[in-house]
Enzyme design. Structure first.
Site, PDB file in Angstrom:
ATOM      1  CB  CYS A 108       2.608   3.517  -7.568  1.00 54.47           C
ATOM      2  SG  CYS A 108       2.298   5.237  -8.076  1.00 54.47           S
ATOM      3  CG  ASP A 117      -0.243  -1.660  -9.370  1.00 55.37           C
ATOM      4  OD1 ASP A 117       0.810  -1.228  -8.861  1.00 55.37           O
ATOM      5  OD2 ASP A 117      -1.359  -1.119  -9.190  1.00 55.37           O
ATOM      6  NE  ARG A 147      16.772  -4.091   6.861  1.00 54.38           N
ATOM      7  CZ  ARG A 147      16.042  -3.873   7.951  1.00 54.38           C
ATOM      8  NH1 ARG A 147      16.345  -2.885   8.774  1.00 54.38           N
ATOM      9  NH2 ARG A 147      14.982  -4.617   8.217  1.00 54.38           N
ATOM     10  CD  GLU A 155       9.903   3.654   2.245  1.00 55.78           C
ATOM     11  OE1 GLU A 155       9.588   4.862   2.335  1.00 55.78           O
ATOM     12  OE2 GLU A 155      11.075   3.240   2.303  1.00 55.78           O
ATOM     13  CG  HIS A 161      -1.657   3.675  -9.164  1.00 55.09           C
ATOM     14  ND1 HIS A 161      -0.713   3.418  -8.199  1.00 55.09           N
ATOM     15  CD2 HIS A 161      -1.967   2.462  -9.726  1.00 55.09           C
ATOM     16  CE1 HIS A 161      -0.479   2.112  -8.159  1.00 55.09           C
ATOM     17  NE2 HIS A 161      -1.210   1.518  -9.066  1.00 55.09           N
TER      18      HIS A 161
END
Length: 281
Positions: free
Chosen positions: A74, A128, A69, A44, A113
């Site tokens: 990445c 990953d 929570r 997220e 990434h």
């Protein structure tokens, strides 16, 4: 990684992902951790969407991904995973990739990434746990051309003249996720990249609500006010959210994400013109 700071709280992390097993740098342990992490900790971008800072230091990552929570993208997910693996004795180093998902094969994007290289008994594995809707649910052996089954989609790594490409098979079609090489990256590289993608005004991490989670029976992928539910071996379906309250409820119930600053989140949702028109709410 910077080994001068204290290591991760393994007990808390294992409780978070539901792992009960040996604490040794073996392939079976890596495979089990890699399967459990994406099931428990959602992808997220709510902090960057809300203009909140994204921090990659270990205490901040543990506060957010382990104790609260929340999920992350990445750089957060794979930095935490790296520190856990290193604490267990794995030989881990960082890599970076140019994203090609849903883009032409010849696109040359920046290295935005993060992924990990793990060496086990002379073999190189790619880990990953933070690529959104097609996040790996198993480590992949660096064996170009070999089709590798995972708990979700089949994957393969193909080799070109100067780089590798990771591909997933969806609907019988091989689709490229990203391209990468074996150049090692360190903390400061990821800090710079993360700052760019989380603050550049045109970045999708700033302009778009994104969340994804692997499930035992498929995947969830959210983009703004629409969620796609992918059933393994079955059809996909879409869910539309008419109000920010509906979306927040789904993020909590289905993704395990407690939305920070709900009032601000709701305002941004409406500013983007998402959901149903005001007269229909």
């Amino acid at each position: 990684m910077d080994q001068t700071q204290s290591g991760p709280d393994l007990d808390a992390y294992f409780l978070r992902i539901g792992y009960r097993g040996p604490r040794e740098p073996s392939l079976s342990v890596l495979q089990r951790l890699h399967a459990l992490h994406p099931l428990a900790i959602a992808f997220e971008n709510l902090d960057s969407f809300l203009g909140r800072p994204v921090r990659l230091d270990l205490p901040s990552l543990e506060d957010k991904l382990v104790h609260a929570r929340r999920g992350g993208y990445c750089f957060e997910q794979n930095t935490l995973f790296w520190k856990v693996l290193a604490a267990l004795g794995f030989e881990v180093s960082g890599l970076a990739a140019r994203v090609l998902w849903n883009q032409p094969e010849d696109t040359l994007n920046p290295r935005s990434h993060m992924l990990l290289r793990v060496e086990i008994d002379g073999a190189t594995w790619l880990a990953d746990v933070g690529f959104g809707g097609v996040t790996q649910t198993a480590p992949l052996l660096l064996a170009p051309g070999a089709v590798q089954e995972t708990p979700h989609e089949p994957c393969r790594v193909i080799e070109t003249a100067d780089h590798y490409r990771l591909q997933v098979q969806i609907g019988g079609e091989w689709r490229t996720v990203f391209r990468f090489d074996m150049t090692e990256h360190v903390d400061v590289d990821y800090v710079v990249s993360s700052h760019f993608v989380s603050t550049w005004p045109a970045s999708q991490f700033v302009t778009t609500i994104m969340a994804a989670r692997a499930l035992p029976t498929g995947r969830l992928a959210l983009r703004n006010d629409r969620m796609t539910v992918h059933e393994t071996g079955g059809p996909s379906r879409q869910v539309h959210f008419a109000t920010p309250a509906e979306l927040r409820a789904t993020l909590s119930a289905d993704f395990g994400i407690e939305v920070p600053e709900p009032g601000r989140f709701d305002a941004r949702f409406l500013e983007l013109g998402l959901g149903a028109p005001a007269e229909l709410r």
